[in-house]
Each structure stands twice: as structure tokens, then as C-alpha cells.
Enzyme design. Structure first.
Site, PDB file in Angstrom:
ATOM      1  N   SER A   1       0.960  -1.188   0.009  1.00 21.68           N
ATOM      2  CA  SER A   1       0.174  -0.123  -0.009  1.00 21.68           C
ATOM      3  C   SER A   1       1.010   1.201  -0.066  1.00 21.68           C
ATOM      4  O   SER A   1       2.184   1.219   0.301  1.00 21.68           O
ATOM      5  CB  SER A   1      -0.883   0.081   1.245  1.00 21.68           C
ATOM      6  OG  SER A   1      -1.445   1.223   1.525  1.00 21.68           O
TER       7      SER A   1
ATOM      8  N   TYR B   1      -1.821  -0.979  10.476  1.00 24.21           N
ATOM      9  CA  TYR B   1      -2.203  -1.305   9.201  1.00 24.21           C
ATOM     10  C   TYR B   1      -0.789  -0.653   8.472  1.00 24.21           C
ATOM     11  O   TYR B   1      -0.245  -1.459   7.724  1.00 24.21           O
ATOM     12  CB  TYR B   1      -3.361  -0.701   9.039  1.00 24.21           C
ATOM     13  CG  TYR B   1      -3.458  -0.760   7.206  1.00 24.21           C
ATOM     14  CD1 TYR B   1      -3.922  -2.050   6.783  1.00 24.21           C
ATOM     15  CD2 TYR B   1      -3.453   0.250   6.501  1.00 24.21           C
ATOM     16  CE1 TYR B   1      -3.991  -2.204   5.428  1.00 24.21           C
ATOM     17  CE2 TYR B   1      -3.333   0.057   4.982  1.00 24.21           C
ATOM     18  CZ  TYR B   1      -3.807  -1.465   4.675  1.00 24.21           C
ATOM     19  OH  TYR B   1      -4.041  -1.300   2.961  1.00 24.21           O
TER      20      TYR B   1
HETATM   21  N1  NAP Z   1      -8.588  -0.308  -1.059  1.00 25.89           N
HETATM   22  C1  NAP Z   1      -7.497   0.368  -0.920  1.00 25.89           C
HETATM   23  O1  NAP Z   1      -7.683   1.641  -0.670  1.00 25.89           O
HETATM   24  C2  NAP Z   1      -6.278  -0.296  -0.729  1.00 25.89           C
HETATM   25  C3  NAP Z   1      -5.199   0.505  -0.717  1.00 25.89           C
HETATM   26  C4  NAP Z   1      -3.874  -0.022  -0.772  1.00 25.89           C
HETATM   27  C5  NAP Z   1      -3.799  -1.441  -0.424  1.00 25.89           C
HETATM   28  N2  NAP Z   1      -4.718  -2.068  -0.470  1.00 25.89           N
HETATM   29  C6  NAP Z   1      -4.769  -3.609  -0.173  1.00 25.89           C
HETATM   30  O2  NAP Z   1      -5.336  -4.310  -1.028  1.00 25.89           O
HETATM   31  C7  NAP Z   1      -5.438  -5.733  -0.652  1.00 25.89           C
HETATM   32  C8  NAP Z   1      -6.908  -6.023  -1.046  1.00 25.89           C
HETATM   33  O3  NAP Z   1      -7.882  -5.253  -0.510  1.00 25.89           O
HETATM   34  P1  NAP Z   1      -9.058  -4.736  -1.225  1.00 25.89           P
HETATM   35  O4  NAP Z   1      -8.927  -3.144  -1.286  1.00 25.89           O
HETATM   36  O5  NAP Z   1      -9.195  -5.228  -2.294  1.00 25.89           O
HETATM   37  O6  NAP Z   1     -10.299  -4.835  -0.040  1.00 25.89           O
HETATM   38  P2  NAP Z   1     -11.367  -5.915  -0.095  1.00 25.89           P
HETATM   39  O7  NAP Z   1     -12.453  -5.605  -1.145  1.00 25.89           O
HETATM   40  O8  NAP Z   1     -11.836  -5.767   1.317  1.00 25.89           O
HETATM   41  O9  NAP Z   1     -10.721  -7.310  -0.538  1.00 25.89           O
HETATM   42  C9  NAP Z   1     -10.130  -7.893   0.774  1.00 25.89           C
HETATM   43  C10 NAP Z   1      -9.854  -9.357   0.366  1.00 25.89           C
HETATM   44  O10 NAP Z   1      -9.247  -9.955   1.378  1.00 25.89           O
HETATM   45  C11 NAP Z   1      -9.604 -11.401   1.671  1.00 25.89           C
HETATM   46  N3  NAP Z   1      -9.193 -11.500   3.084  1.00 25.89           N
HETATM   47  C12 NAP Z   1      -9.495 -10.637   4.261  1.00 25.89           C
HETATM   48  N4  NAP Z   1      -9.129 -11.473   5.188  1.00 25.89           N
HETATM   49  C13 NAP Z   1      -8.880 -12.641   5.162  1.00 25.89           C
HETATM   50  C14 NAP Z   1      -8.540 -13.899   5.690  1.00 25.89           C
HETATM   51  N5  NAP Z   1      -8.427 -14.043   7.059  1.00 25.89           N
HETATM   52  N6  NAP Z   1      -8.261 -14.948   4.988  1.00 25.89           N
HETATM   53  C15 NAP Z   1      -8.307 -14.857   3.553  1.00 25.89           C
HETATM   54  N7  NAP Z   1      -8.557 -14.040   3.024  1.00 25.89           N
HETATM   55  C16 NAP Z   1      -8.923 -12.694   3.612  1.00 25.89           C
HETATM   56  C17 NAP Z   1     -10.918 -10.956   1.687  1.00 25.89           C
HETATM   57  O11 NAP Z   1     -11.605 -12.140   1.382  1.00 25.89           O
HETATM   58  P3  NAP Z   1     -12.713 -13.019   2.360  1.00 25.89           P
HETATM   59  O12 NAP Z   1     -13.387 -11.792   3.306  1.00 25.89           O
HETATM   60  O13 NAP Z   1     -13.833 -13.685   1.735  1.00 25.89           O
HETATM   61  O14 NAP Z   1     -11.999 -13.851   3.048  1.00 25.89           O
HETATM   62  C18 NAP Z   1     -11.088  -9.998   0.117  1.00 25.89           C
HETATM   63  O15 NAP Z   1     -11.130 -10.902  -0.968  1.00 25.89           O
HETATM   64  C19 NAP Z   1      -5.425  -5.552   1.033  1.00 25.89           C
HETATM   65  O16 NAP Z   1      -4.041  -6.218   1.196  1.00 25.89           O
HETATM   66  C20 NAP Z   1      -5.307  -4.087   1.130  1.00 25.89           C
HETATM   67  O17 NAP Z   1      -4.577  -3.874   2.090  1.00 25.89           O
HETATM   68  C21 NAP Z   1      -6.177  -1.575  -0.410  1.00 25.89           C
END
Ligand code: NAP
Length: 255
Positions: free
Chosen positions: A132, A146
Site C-alpha cells: 500500500s 495497518y
Molecule cells: N482499497 C484500498 O484503498 C487499498 C489501498 C492500498 C492497499 N490495499 C490492499 O489491497 C488488498 C486488497 O484489499 P481490497 O481493497 O481489495 O479490499 P477488499 O475488497 O475488502 O478485499 C480484501 C480481500 O482479502 C480477503 N481476506 C481478508 N481477510 C482474509 C483472511 N483472514 N483469509 C483469507 N482472505 C482474507 C477478503 O476475502 P474474504 O473476506 O472472502 O476472506 C477479500 O477477498 C489488501 O491487502 C489491502 O490492504 C487496499
């Protein structure tokens, strides 16, 4: 046919990366906890899709997942699963925070190690760790754990990348450092973005271009690149104060 593993594929960035890899001709192994979401995604994809449900906060589940896929010819691994938590450090729930560190750091660490060994042996393969822009900052008050977890992912990935370069390996590792992306992240972290996010589709496409171009740190969007560059030269205490102000704007229902 090439095969890719995508963690956290049930929504957001992971689901878009899985779609994009499928459109590039990969067989995709998709994993997360929510089986119904993974099944819905699989029904959209053209190539062979394998669904494996796993809770990556549990190390045994990480080892089980690796055991199930290690002989499937995986050449791309996307360590995307992760989540955030918002609040003062003394307020946030300790168990949830430790679970976050297990998903954001330990699972990424385990898969990076197990797959990079395979890829070094084969002298091919790509790992994309989803960090991130938080991981490029000196810290993130109100999201302290985080930010620290993502700094771990950035640091680990950059070091491994340098080790691979020094030994002339064709195995490759990259870290994706987006700013805000419109996904379910905010609902999980119980926050709202202070600035408008990019789309998950754009983020996924940009990430894969960077991955296959073997870029070590991939920052989608010019604004975030500029911010990252400014942070490198600005005094750390000023950056920390600004970060706290930005985070405080994310708190939902703030009084
Ligand atoms: N959105 C942003 O602004 C942003 C910015 C920078 C980085 N990121 C990073 O991008 C990545 C994806 O996030 P996103 O934004 O796409 O959010 P999201 O839509 O909430 O997706 C998160 C994913 O992680 C999975 N997950 C969470 N806990 C888990 C566990 N205990 N075991 C297995 N899978 C798990 C969830 O699946 P289930 O709930 O089905 O298990 C879901 O598929 C993360 O690493 C986040 O930190 C996001």
C-alpha cells in the site's frame, strides 16, 4: 497453459486481478474465505478456475493452501488478501489486530518464501505482494498497525528483489503500493476515504503491467507517485502529523 494463484480474490483488487489474469490466458486459482463470492467469480472466468477456500490468518491454512497448489505449475502468485483497522492504538481490538498482522504480514511472508524457493529453482515466476502507499510512509497514526504491516510488506519485497537481482535470477518479486482504491476495504476497516480512490480495474491492470515489466515497486496513479516522492524528502514529524489529519477524516460518524 500458465497458472496463477490470487489470494483475497472474493472482492476488490484481488477479484479484478483474477479477471485480468484470466483475460491474459491464465488458469487462475482463487482463494478467500467467502466461497459464494469465489463461485460467482469463477462462473465469469473463461479459463480453468480452481476455488480453494482458506482463512489466511491461520498459518496451518497457509501451509495447506501451498500444499494443494504446489504441483499445479503456478508461475504467478498474487499475495493480495489483507485488511485495515482504524482507531487510536490503545482503542483497537488486539485480537483483530493480531489477525490482521497474520493476514497482511505472516501469510505474505509464508507464500513469498515457499514460492520464491520454487521460482528460483525453476528460474522463472512472478510474485506480486499487495502492499500500500501506507507502506511507503514513516507511519500512519490512527491506522498504526495497518501502516506498519504494509511497511513490512514493502521492506520484505524490496530486499528479496535485490537478492534476486544480485544472483541474476529470472524469478521476480514486486510490491503494489496503491493509494485509495474503491473496494470493500472501507467497510471492513469501518472508514471512508479522505480523497477519491482509483478503480480496482485500473489498479489491477496497472499492477500486472508493472509485475510483468519486473518493476519492484509499483505505484498506480501520478498523484500517489508524487506523494511518495514528497514523503521521502519531507521531515518525518510533519509527514506523521499530516497522515494523522488525513486518517482522522476517514473516521465514519465522527463527532
Ligand atoms: N482499497 C484500498 O484503498 C487499498 C489501498 C492500498 C492497499 N490495499 C490492499 O489491497 C488488498 C486488497 O484489499 P481490497 O481493497 O481489495 O479490499 P477488499 O475488497 O475488502 O478485499 C480484501 C480481500 O482479502 C480477503 N481476506 C481478508 N481477510 C482474509 C483472511 N483472514 N483469509 C483469507 N482472505 C482474507 C477478503 O476475502 P474474504 O473476506 O472472502 O476472506 C477479500 O477477498 C489488501 O491487502 C489491502 O490492504 C487496499
Amino acid at each position: 497453459m500458465r497458472t496463477a494463484l490470487v489470494t483475497g480474490a472474493s472482492s476488490g483488487i484481488g477479484a479484478e486481478i483474477a479477471r485480468r489474469l484470466d483475460s491474459l490466458g491464465f488458469n487462475v486459482i482463487i482463494t478467500a474465505r467467502r466461497a459464494d463470492r469465489l463461485e460467482a467469480l469463477a462462473s465469469e472466468l473463461k479459463n480453468k478456475t480452481t476455488i480453494i477456500t482458506a482463512d489466511l490468518s491461520d498459518r496451518e491454512e497457509c501451509y495447506r493452501l501451498y500444499g494443494e497448489v504446489k504441483d499445479m505449475g503456478v508461475s504467478v502468485v498474487v499475495n493480495n488478501a489483507g485488511f485495515g483497522l482504524l482507531g487510536n492504538f490503545d482503542d483497537t481490538d488486539l485480537e483483530r489486530e493480531l489477525s490482521m498482522l497474520d493476514v497482511n504480514c505472516a501469510a505474505v511472508h509464508i507464500f513469498s518464501k515457499l514460492f520464491i524457493r520454487d521460482f528460483i529453482r525453476r528460474d522463472r515466476g512472478y510474485i506480486l505482494n499487495v502492499g500500500s502507499s501506507a507502506g511507503l510512509m514513516p507511519g500512519g497514526p490512527l491506522m498504526a498497525s495497518y501502516y506498519a504491516s504494509k511497511a513490512y510488506v514493502v521492506s520484505l519485497t524490496q530486499s528479496i528483489a535485490e537478492e534476486l537481482r544480485a544472483r541474476g535470477s529470472k524469478a521476480s518479486i514486486s510490491v503494489l503500493c496503491p493509494g485509495p482504491v474503491e473496494t470493500e476495504f472501507n467497510d471492513v476497516a469501518n472508514c471512508s476515504f479522505a480523497i477519491k480512490g482509483i478503480s480496482a480495474e485500473f489498479c489491477a491492470e496497472y499492477a500486472l503491467k508493472g509485475l510483468f515489466a519486473r518493476r519492484t515497486v509499483i505505484v498506480p496513479s501520478a498523484g500517489m507517485k508524487l506523494t511518495a516522492a514528497a514523503v521521502r524528502v519531507a521531515p518525518r514529524n510533519i509527514v506523521l502529523r499530516t497522515a494523522r489529519t488525513m486518517q482522522s477524516k476517514k473516521i465514519k460518524d465522527r463527532v
